[in-house]
Design an enzyme around this catalytic site. Structure first.
Site, mmCIF file in Angstrom:
data_model
loop_
_atom_site.group_PDB
_atom_site.id
_atom_site.type_symbol
_atom_site.label_atom_id
_atom_site.label_comp_id
_atom_site.label_asym_id
_atom_site.label_seq_id
_atom_site.Cartn_x
_atom_site.Cartn_y
_atom_site.Cartn_z
ATOM 1 N N LYS A 1 0.843 -1.206 0.019
ATOM 2 C CA LYS A 1 -0.553 -0.471 0.180
ATOM 3 C C LYS A 1 1.049 1.534 -0.069
ATOM 4 O O LYS A 1 1.952 1.000 0.542
ATOM 5 C CB LYS A 1 -1.125 0.412 1.274
ATOM 6 C CG LYS A 1 -1.749 0.486 1.015
ATOM 7 C CD LYS A 1 -2.766 1.058 2.642
ATOM 8 C CE LYS A 1 -4.002 1.962 3.606
ATOM 9 N NZ LYS A 1 -4.684 1.185 3.781
ATOM 10 N N SER B 1 -9.218 -1.433 7.074
ATOM 11 C CA SER B 1 -9.469 -0.202 5.500
ATOM 12 C C SER B 1 -8.116 -1.792 5.737
ATOM 13 O O SER B 1 -7.898 -1.910 4.246
ATOM 14 C CB SER B 1 -8.108 0.216 6.105
ATOM 15 O OG SER B 1 -8.746 1.179 5.637
ATOM 16 N N SER C 1 -9.320 1.727 3.144
ATOM 17 C CA SER C 1 -8.823 2.275 2.406
ATOM 18 C C SER C 1 -7.774 1.799 1.718
ATOM 19 O O SER C 1 -7.366 2.102 -0.087
ATOM 20 C CB SER C 1 -7.881 3.671 2.903
ATOM 21 O OG SER C 1 -7.552 2.730 3.987
#
Ligand code: GLN
Length: 489
Positions: free
Chosen positions: A81, A180, A156
């Site tokens: 990420k 997330s 996210s």
């Protein structure tokens, strides 16, 4: 039978082929890079693909294997990420503020993965600074759900979840502050684990809400989750909140046995008005566990209904403090058209941050301001203690808890963008585990109207062994393993 594409392998399958020299790490990485080229124009899961670097790392992995230095993850390609710092590779947090930020150090999780010989393929899309539940708050582009390109992948960590789902990488690492990792895992049909707070070092994870943030793996199955967790866990002198607890070989405990395991069903997670298909998915998972010999009982976590409110005070409060460092001076975006230092500061933050990040900064600053601190921040901390205590009380009676991961399946792109509260409500089942700091995993539990849905297993602090063992037993007992999406080459 024709041999499968290397990109379609799990970690353990690839590991064995690499060990037996039936596949080289370079071939494996070339295969996933090809897969990325064929699919990412539709998905947009990657912010950057570090092709050359990945091929060099794969060549190094091949020499590790030839020199008998192979570990479980040697040569295994992954996505990180883009809020996890990578040395010499841009780490943008999907924000204009950090669009050109190139760290000169690796996050500890990246250092650990590199030392095992795992191969970084590139950086995954996210909601700006990890604030959001749909990956639509990225300054670059929204990511699409591989199961339906008109739906969100969740957030996210939408990039990591979509890339594992579409088999653009064999695993990914994301961050979970309020769900997330688990919420996008549920939406994309993959396994997502949030470890115990402090299990994985936060060093090099760009801070959102430091008392809640935790790095976790996204994988095709539970065994792979165990491999990645083992590789990234452990005490780190660079993160004083990392935990010294010994890191076990988690995969060794995956024996498919849940006989006599005490499984609690928290009644507050089955609320009026909840999606009937989601409720029945979780009920049938509970039945499966019961059929396997687990002891099921209802438990109560009475303060659950306050978790969302507590989170949306504490997380923005910590964010407003953490994000004060983006002042246009130290690093990141700096507005060039200003008259003096105050004007520069104002314009940098006005143009560098997107609307959701500004909303969080405003909420957090308000909650911390003099005169409101006691009513909001202090009160939220007190209720946080009550929520933690609920879990302590429940775990005095049961070993694990089983609950929904998300209130619905993935929703259409754009559906909740104009209504932040509707977006926040998506995290209702995932947030309590962050507030309490306990481990929680989302695993695929089937399809609802052709879209994946996950169930969640939570356990006491440092019970990852039990959580993974129960998740693995469920996965083995059902045919709800990794759900291949329809996305084609
Ligand atoms: N969706 C939640 C939020 O926007 C959780 C984010 C996260 O876990 N990083 O705050």
């Amino acid at each position: 039978m024709p041999s499968p594409h290397p990109w379609s392998l799990t970690i353990s399958e690839a590991h064995h082929l690499l060990a037996n020299k039936q596949l080289s790490a370079v071939e494996l990485v070339e295969s996933v890079l090809q897969r990325i080229k064929q699919t990412d124009s539709k998905l947009n899961s990657f912010i950057s693909v570090t092709e050359e670097y990945a091929l060099q790392s794969a060549a190094k992995a091949d020499s590790m294997i030839s020199n008998s230095k192979q570990t479980m993850l040697t040569g295994i390609p992954f996505q990180a990420k883009d809020n996890i710092c990578t040395n010499s590779i841009a780490t943008t947090c999907a924000s204009k503020m950090l669009e050109n930020f190139i760290p000169n150090y690796d996050a500890t999780a990246i250092t650990k993965l590199k030392s095992t010989g795992a191969v970084l393929l590139g950086k995954g899309n996210l909601d700006e600074f990890a604030m959001g539940s749909s990956t639509e708050n990225s300054v670059f582009f929204p990511t699409k759900n591989p199961h339906d390109l008109s739906a969100v992948p969740g957030g996210s960590s939408g990039g990591p979840a979509a890339s594992v789902s579409a088999e653009q990488c064999l695993f990914a690492i994301g961050s979970d502050t309020g769900g997330s990792v688990r919420q996008p895992a549920s939406f994309c049909g993959v396994v997502g684990l949030k470890p115990t707070y402090g299990r994985v070092s936060r060093y090099g994870l760009v801070a959102f809400a430091s008392s809640l943030d935790q790095i976790g793996p996204l994988t095709k199955n539970v065994q792979d989750s165990a491999f990645v967790l083992e590789a990234i866990s452990g005490k780190d002198p660079k993160d004083s909140t990392s935990n010294p607890e010994v890191v076990p070989s988690y995969y060794k405990y995956l024996d498919g046995d849940v006989k006599d395991l005490k499984v609690g069903v928290p009644k507050e997670y089955f609320v009026d008005g909840m999606d009937a298909d989601v409720a029945s998915t979780v009920r049938s998972a509970i039945k499966t566990m019961e059929d396997m010999g687990a002891e099921i009982s209802e438990v109560s976590l009475p303060h659950t209904s306050h978790a969302l409110a507590v989170y949306y005070i504490i997380a923005p409060a910590e964010a407003s403090s953490n994000l004060s460092r983006y002042d246009g001076v130290k690093f990141g975006y700096s507005d060039a058209n200003s008259t003096d230092v105050w004007d520069a500061l104002e314009k940098t933050r006005q143009h560098g941050f997107g609307p959701e990040v500004k909303r969080r900064i405003l909420l957090g600053t308000y909650a911390l301001s003099s005169g409101y601190y006691d009513a909001y921040y202090l009160k939220a901390q007190q209720v946080r203690s009550l929520i933690r205590q609920d879990f302590v009380n429940a775990f005095a009676k049961v070993d694990i808890l089983i609950a929904p991961s998300t209130p619905t399946v993935a929703f259409p792109l754009g559906d909740k963008l104009s209504d932040p509260v509707q977006m926040y409500l998506n995290d209702i089942f995932t947030i309590p585990a962050n507030i309490a700091g306990i481990p929680a995993i989302s695993i695929p539990a089937g399809l609802i109207k052709n879209m994946p849905i996950g169930i969640q297993i939570m356990g006491p602090h440092h019970s990852e062994k039990t959580v993974l063992k129960a998740a693995h037993a469920y996965e083995q007992a059902t045919n709800h393993g990794f759900l291949k999406p329809s996305i084609q080459e």
